[in-house]
Design a protein around this motif. Sequence first.
Motif, PDB file in Angstrom:
ATOM      1  N   LEU A 104       0.822  -1.211   0.000  1.00  0.00           N
ATOM      2  CA  LEU A 104       0.000   0.000   0.000  1.00  0.00           C
ATOM      3  C   LEU A 104       0.858   1.263   0.000  1.00  0.00           C
ATOM      4  N   ASP A 105       0.505   2.198  -0.871  1.00  0.00           N
ATOM      5  CA  ASP A 105       1.079   3.554  -0.836  1.00  0.00           C
ATOM      6  C   ASP A 105       0.421   4.304   0.325  1.00  0.00           C
ATOM      7  N   ASP A 160       0.433   7.393   1.273  1.00  0.00           N
ATOM      8  CA  ASP A 160      -0.291   8.614   0.904  1.00  0.00           C
ATOM      9  C   ASP A 160      -1.636   8.282   0.266  1.00  0.00           C
ATOM     10  N   MET A 161      -1.645   7.219  -0.518  1.00  0.00           N
ATOM     11  CA  MET A 161      -2.912   6.821  -1.113  1.00  0.00           C
ATOM     12  C   MET A 161      -3.894   6.386  -0.033  1.00  0.00           C
ATOM     13  N   ALA A 214      -5.279   9.442   1.592  1.00  0.00           N
ATOM     14  CA  ALA A 214      -6.223  10.121   0.714  1.00  0.00           C
ATOM     15  C   ALA A 214      -7.565   9.386   0.695  1.00  0.00           C
ATOM     16  N   LEU A 215      -7.507   8.077   0.658  1.00  0.00           N
ATOM     17  CA  LEU A 215      -8.738   7.298   0.651  1.00  0.00           C
ATOM     18  C   LEU A 215      -9.569   7.587   1.892  1.00  0.00           C
ATOM     19  N   SER A 234      -9.195  10.016   4.428  1.00  0.00           N
ATOM     20  CA  SER A 234      -9.538  11.414   4.709  1.00  0.00           C
ATOM     21  C   SER A 234     -10.426  11.986   3.619  1.00  0.00           C
ATOM     22  N   VAL A 294     -12.971   1.028   3.011  1.00  0.00           N
ATOM     23  CA  VAL A 294     -11.602   1.288   2.561  1.00  0.00           C
ATOM     24  C   VAL A 294     -10.702   0.113   2.931  1.00  0.00           C
ATOM     25  N   GLY A 348     -10.348  -2.683   0.772  1.00  0.00           N
ATOM     26  CA  GLY A 348      -9.465  -2.506  -0.368  1.00  0.00           C
ATOM     27  C   GLY A 348      -8.000  -2.545   0.015  1.00  0.00           C
ATOM     28  N   ILE A 349      -7.683  -1.983   1.108  1.00  0.00           N
ATOM     29  CA  ILE A 349      -6.262  -1.844   1.420  1.00  0.00           C
ATOM     30  C   ILE A 349      -5.803  -2.891   2.423  1.00  0.00           C
TER      31      ILE A 349
END
Lengths: 202, 202
Positions: free
Chosen positions: B157-158, B160-161, B164-165, B167, B194, B197-198
């Motif tokens: 997982l990124d 930052d991504m 973003a997801l 927040s 979320v 997904g992550i």
Amino acid sequence: MTIQEPAVARPAGRPRSEKAEKAIIEATLDLLGEGMGVSELSIEAIASRAGVGKTTIYRRWSNKEDLIVDALATLKAPLPELGGTSVRDDLISLLGAMRAEAGQPRSRCVMNIAMSEADRYPRLMERFVERAITPRREAMRAVIERGIASGELDPGLDVDMGMALLSGTMLWHTKWGPEGELDPGLPERVVDVVMAGIAARP
Amino acid sequence: MTIQEPAVARPAGRPRSEKAEKAIIEATLDLLGEGMGVSELSIEAIASRAGVGKTTIYRRWSNKEDLIVDALATLKAPLPELGGTSVRDDLISLLGAMRAEAGQPRSRCVMNIAMSEADRYPRLMERFVERAITPRREAMRAVIERGIASGELDPGLDVDMGMALLSGTMLWHTKWGPEGELDPGLPERVVDVVMAGIAARP
DNA sequence: CCGATACGCAACGGTTCCGTTTCGTAAATA
DNA sequence: TATTTACGAAACGGAACCGTTGCGTATCGG
């Protein structure tokens, strides 16, 4: 009777200049696009920028808010053509269009206004939402619903949640993501990571 | 020598009133919280609201921006206590705190300013980001990184991504979600969708 | 050509806020 | 007590913008 009869009789006297009207609207959008807030935007500044007398503005709009409403209404909403081949591709197209618009200063600042001044200018925002937000929102909703119907997306997915995931993530990146870096692959990455969550898993 | 010697010699004359200083800062935050933009906020309005003479303001701050910088700096950042039992619980706590703050008019409007006037008042925003945004951002980053290390989240997982997801989705909901409806379960629903997904998939 | 209307421009009085100054008073030190 | 600084209040001249009006000119129909 060589003269054609217009449906509405043209009133006597010099007709209003369409050129002036367009210049006023353009000046308004320019100033907003340069970061000027609604409250700072003055009629005098618009008139000066448009090369027009204040009279010409007041003859058409009785106040600043009406003018801005009309100006925002001229912002076209050229939604991207959706291939319709796959939900993934269509979502990437939608997010790509969103990101591209967020890059244009004019759209960007109008979006800022939409987010921050909605409470203070409800009429303004009602019109703007109807004109700019709703078409995009519905386009994305349609894609997601199609994806649910086609089995590409989780049948139990809350559509509003899906839209928030996609749009919110994109918005966050454009606002607070790594600066300067444009990252043309961002829409694809966002869709993929969101899809991994909302896609139906066999 | 019965009088204690202060480290810094107190200058002669009447000392400045701490009460007035606090009243000024409170008035500033109040007016911002009532939806007033930075540019509309006038020193005279602040002085009137604080029950203070303009002189008292100008004696302390040379301009409006400096005053707002100091006012924003007093906004405490009481980050929620994180149980640390699971990444899911900690993320729900963080998003819950975010939603709660978005409900308070003062924080809400300050957030609006942060999002829309960042370009126009860079010094203001630099300070505000350092004071209010960064602590929250780093708290969430720490939770996500801990989740990756512990195997609760996708090792690829990124970060930052992921931020973003979470927040971005939350922000989108509070901004354009179903109005009025507070939905106390929203943070949990966002985290779950979320996470699906992550989260690492076995 | 004539009447009517729009145009750009400049000026008006009125309002708000600016940043400064003055005033009489309050609160500290010496 | 004398001095020094801060206080709230009021007023200042200046700036920006408001919405309106008058001016001379331009452009339409009849």
